[in-house]
Scaffold this motif. Structure first.
Motif, PDB file in Angstrom:
ATOM      1  N   VAL A 126      23.341  63.614  47.403  1.00 35.13           N
ATOM      2  CA  VAL A 126      22.555  64.323  48.402  1.00 35.13           C
ATOM      3  C   VAL A 126      23.337  65.579  48.752  1.00 35.13           C
ATOM      4  O   VAL A 126      24.564  65.550  48.833  1.00 35.13           O
ATOM      5  CB  VAL A 126      22.370  63.466  49.669  1.00 35.13           C
ATOM      6  CG1 VAL A 126      21.574  64.220  50.727  1.00 35.13           C
ATOM      7  CG2 VAL A 126      21.684  62.160  49.333  1.00 35.13           C
ATOM      8  N   TYR A 127      22.640  66.684  48.966  1.00 30.52           N
ATOM      9  CA  TYR A 127      23.349  67.905  49.335  1.00 30.52           C
ATOM     10  C   TYR A 127      22.516  68.707  50.329  1.00 30.52           C
ATOM     11  O   TYR A 127      21.295  68.531  50.438  1.00 30.52           O
ATOM     12  CB  TYR A 127      23.671  68.755  48.101  1.00 30.52           C
ATOM     13  CG  TYR A 127      22.474  69.420  47.450  1.00 30.52           C
ATOM     14  CD1 TYR A 127      22.170  70.761  47.694  1.00 30.52           C
ATOM     15  CD2 TYR A 127      21.637  68.702  46.589  1.00 30.52           C
ATOM     16  CE1 TYR A 127      21.078  71.371  47.089  1.00 30.52           C
ATOM     17  CE2 TYR A 127      20.544  69.303  45.989  1.00 30.52           C
ATOM     18  CZ  TYR A 127      20.267  70.636  46.246  1.00 30.52           C
ATOM     19  OH  TYR A 127      19.178  71.232  45.660  1.00 30.52           O
ATOM     20  N   LEU A 163      27.349  73.168  45.014  1.00 28.43           N
ATOM     21  CA  LEU A 163      26.730  72.233  45.948  1.00 28.43           C
ATOM     22  C   LEU A 163      27.586  72.157  47.202  1.00 28.43           C
ATOM     23  O   LEU A 163      28.808  72.030  47.116  1.00 28.43           O
ATOM     24  CB  LEU A 163      26.623  70.839  45.322  1.00 28.43           C
ATOM     25  CG  LEU A 163      25.722  70.698  44.087  1.00 28.43           C
ATOM     26  CD1 LEU A 163      25.933  69.330  43.460  1.00 28.43           C
ATOM     27  CD2 LEU A 163      24.261  70.896  44.452  1.00 28.43           C
ATOM     28  N   ARG A 164      26.950  72.213  48.365  1.00 24.62           N
ATOM     29  CA  ARG A 164      27.668  72.126  49.634  1.00 24.62           C
ATOM     30  C   ARG A 164      27.210  70.899  50.422  1.00 24.62           C
ATOM     31  O   ARG A 164      26.042  70.537  50.390  1.00 24.62           O
ATOM     32  CB  ARG A 164      27.437  73.386  50.474  1.00 24.62           C
ATOM     33  CG  ARG A 164      27.868  74.682  49.799  1.00 24.62           C
ATOM     34  CD  ARG A 164      29.348  74.695  49.447  1.00 24.62           C
ATOM     35  NE  ARG A 164      29.774  75.994  48.930  1.00 24.62           N
ATOM     36  CZ  ARG A 164      30.844  76.178  48.173  1.00 24.62           C
ATOM     37  NH1 ARG A 164      31.602  75.135  47.839  1.00 24.62           N
ATOM     38  NH2 ARG A 164      31.163  77.383  47.752  1.00 24.62           N
ATOM     39  N   HIS A 165      28.163  70.287  51.122  1.00 28.65           N
ATOM     40  CA  HIS A 165      27.897  69.149  51.999  1.00 28.65           C
ATOM     41  C   HIS A 165      27.244  68.003  51.207  1.00 28.65           C
ATOM     42  O   HIS A 165      26.134  67.559  51.498  1.00 28.65           O
ATOM     43  CB  HIS A 165      27.013  69.554  53.176  1.00 28.65           C
ATOM     44  CG  HIS A 165      27.536  70.728  53.947  1.00 28.65           C
ATOM     45  ND1 HIS A 165      28.644  70.649  54.749  1.00 28.65           N
ATOM     46  CD2 HIS A 165      27.105  72.004  54.010  1.00 28.65           C
ATOM     47  CE1 HIS A 165      28.870  71.843  55.289  1.00 28.65           C
ATOM     48  NE2 HIS A 165      27.957  72.684  54.856  1.00 28.65           N
ATOM     49  N   ALA A 175      37.561  61.703  44.952  1.00 29.94           N
ATOM     50  CA  ALA A 175      36.471  62.664  44.819  1.00 29.94           C
ATOM     51  C   ALA A 175      36.098  62.779  43.347  1.00 29.94           C
ATOM     52  O   ALA A 175      36.941  62.611  42.462  1.00 29.94           O
ATOM     53  CB  ALA A 175      36.863  64.030  45.375  1.00 29.94           C
ATOM     54  N   LEU A 176      34.841  63.059  43.080  1.00 28.95           N
ATOM     55  CA  LEU A 176      34.351  63.274  41.727  1.00 28.95           C
ATOM     56  C   LEU A 176      34.064  64.755  41.522  1.00 28.95           C
ATOM     57  O   LEU A 176      33.540  65.422  42.424  1.00 28.95           O
ATOM     58  CB  LEU A 176      33.070  62.476  41.490  1.00 28.95           C
ATOM     59  CG  LEU A 176      33.142  60.967  41.689  1.00 28.95           C
ATOM     60  CD1 LEU A 176      31.765  60.348  41.478  1.00 28.95           C
ATOM     61  CD2 LEU A 176      34.158  60.339  40.743  1.00 28.95           C
ATOM     62  N   LEU A 177      34.410  65.274  40.346  1.00 25.14           N
ATOM     63  CA  LEU A 177      34.096  66.652  39.989  1.00 25.14           C
ATOM     64  C   LEU A 177      32.792  66.650  39.199  1.00 25.14           C
ATOM     65  O   LEU A 177      32.656  65.916  38.206  1.00 25.14           O
ATOM     66  CB  LEU A 177      35.227  67.273  39.187  1.00 25.14           C
ATOM     67  CG  LEU A 177      36.449  67.711  40.029  1.00 25.14           C
ATOM     68  CD1 LEU A 177      37.259  66.504  40.479  1.00 25.14           C
ATOM     69  CD2 LEU A 177      37.329  68.660  39.237  1.00 25.14           C
ATOM     70  N   LEU A 178      31.844  67.456  39.649  1.00 25.66           N
ATOM     71  CA  LEU A 178      30.467  67.342  39.195  1.00 25.66           C
ATOM     72  C   LEU A 178      30.036  68.530  38.354  1.00 25.66           C
ATOM     73  O   LEU A 178      30.450  69.667  38.589  1.00 25.66           O
ATOM     74  CB  LEU A 178      29.542  67.236  40.406  1.00 25.66           C
ATOM     75  CG  LEU A 178      29.946  66.221  41.476  1.00 25.66           C
ATOM     76  CD1 LEU A 178      29.020  66.323  42.673  1.00 25.66           C
ATOM     77  CD2 LEU A 178      29.959  64.808  40.902  1.00 25.66           C
TER      78      LEU A 178
END
Length: 335
Positions: free
Chosen positions: A302-303, A312-314, A233-236
């Motif tokens: 994309v979110y 940000l979700r999904h 996973a990337l932390l944004l």
């Protein structure tokens, strides 16, 4: 014969920083003062052509794209009649059905995919700089150009409000056509608008069909199982438009190909740093086992929703954005 040089030709016009649109609210503006264009899913780039055909490409953040897309060499041939030109447009890769596919741009190194340049504005023609001319006049001149290879350079249509009405269409109906054609969306441009380099202006309104957000990578968590040793996973992050601070806004762990993960691992490894680059606190469950990096890489996700706690979700990964500078990336509006 068009030349292709690594160095800057004295005859190549200077680059012009692209003008940017703002997000439109609700349905597409329905107003006879506007023209309407489809929104293309690719890399924004300014194409500069010298009188001798020398061609150079510059990304939105000033990077030289020239050597990355050799198939765009000499694409106008004699279509400019020996005149210089500066065009604004998008580098796109088309799938087998002729739809722009952002993923194909990302995978060019592994699977060479020819690209096309979709020119949607003309900023200079010959010795005349057109920035103060109205949009409709610039588009009229652009439509009169004849690229040598129409498969490499396309001049997509721009529809006036009157033209849509003659076809029994509304601007919202044109957006519906974009959706059925699997395009990215629509842009409405005020017909009398001048071109404002480097500015985000309300005279251009964008109506995307999917919600995307450009992000800065500030860290990553190692994967498990088949993803062991590469990012899971990337932390944004994105910058607060008021303070300029880089804020943590979520993470993404889906949408990656194995090749993309391997490539990301290689790029992130030399950017390692001991502490979080984010100005705000990263939730403990997200920070656990995190490996922090210098915030130098820009990507896009994309979110589905951006929450009131600024998360940000999904999310799903779309790819890196070499045409964006990290300083440009700002926190999205809450919605």
């Amino acid at each position: 014969m068009a030349r292709w040089t690594r160095g800057e030709s004295s005859q190549v016009p200077p680059t012009i920083e692209p003008m940017l649109a703002v997000a439109g609210d609700g349905e597409v503006v329905d107003d006879p003062r506007y023209h309407y264009e489809f929104k293309w899913d690719g890399y924004r780039a300014v194409m500069r052509v010298a009188p001798d055909g020398t061609t150079m490409l510059t990304s939105r953040n000033g990077n030289d794209f020239t050597q990355d897309y050799p198939e765009l060499r000499g694409v106008f041939g004699d279509g400019l009649a020996g005149r210089a030109a500066v065009l604004d447009g998008e580098i796109v890769a088309l799938d087998e059905y002729g739809h722009p596919d952002f993923t194909l741009l990302q995978n060019r190194r592994a699977h060479p995919q020819p690209v096309s340049y979709f020119a949607f504005d003309l900023l200079r023609f010959g010795d005349t700089v057109l920035l103060q001319e109205p949009y409709r006049y610039r588009r009229e001149l652009l439509s009169g150009l004849t690229p040598a290879d129409p498969n490499r350079v396309a001049i997509p249509p721009s529809y006036s409000h009157a033209e849509l009405s003659e076809q029994g269409l509304t601007p919202q109906g044109l957006l519906d056509i974009a959706a059925r054609s699997q395009l990215e969306g629509l842009i409405a441009k005020l017909s009398v608008s001048r071109y404002h380099p480097g500015r985000r202006s309300h005279v251009w309104l964008k109506y995307p069909l999917i919600q995307t957000q450009e992000v800065v990578i500030g860290g990553w968590r190692p994967g498990r199982g088949r993803r062991a040793g590469v990012p899971g996973a990337l932390l944004l992050g994105a910058h607060d438009p008021g303070t300029g601070d880089l804020l943590y806004i979520g993470d993404v762990g889906t949408g990656f190909t194995e090749r993309a993960l391997d490539s990301l691992g290689e790029m992130l490894s030399p950017l390692s740093r001991p502490a979080s680059p984010f100005a705000n606190e990263v939730p403990r469950d997200r920070a656990r086992h995190a490996r922090w990096v210098e915030p130098r890489l820009t990507g896009e996700v994309v979110y589905r929703r951006f929450t009131r706690d600024r998360r940000l979700r999904h999310t799903a990964w779309r790819g890196l954005r070499p045409d964006r500078d990290t300083s440009e990336i700002v926190v999205p509006r809450i919605g």
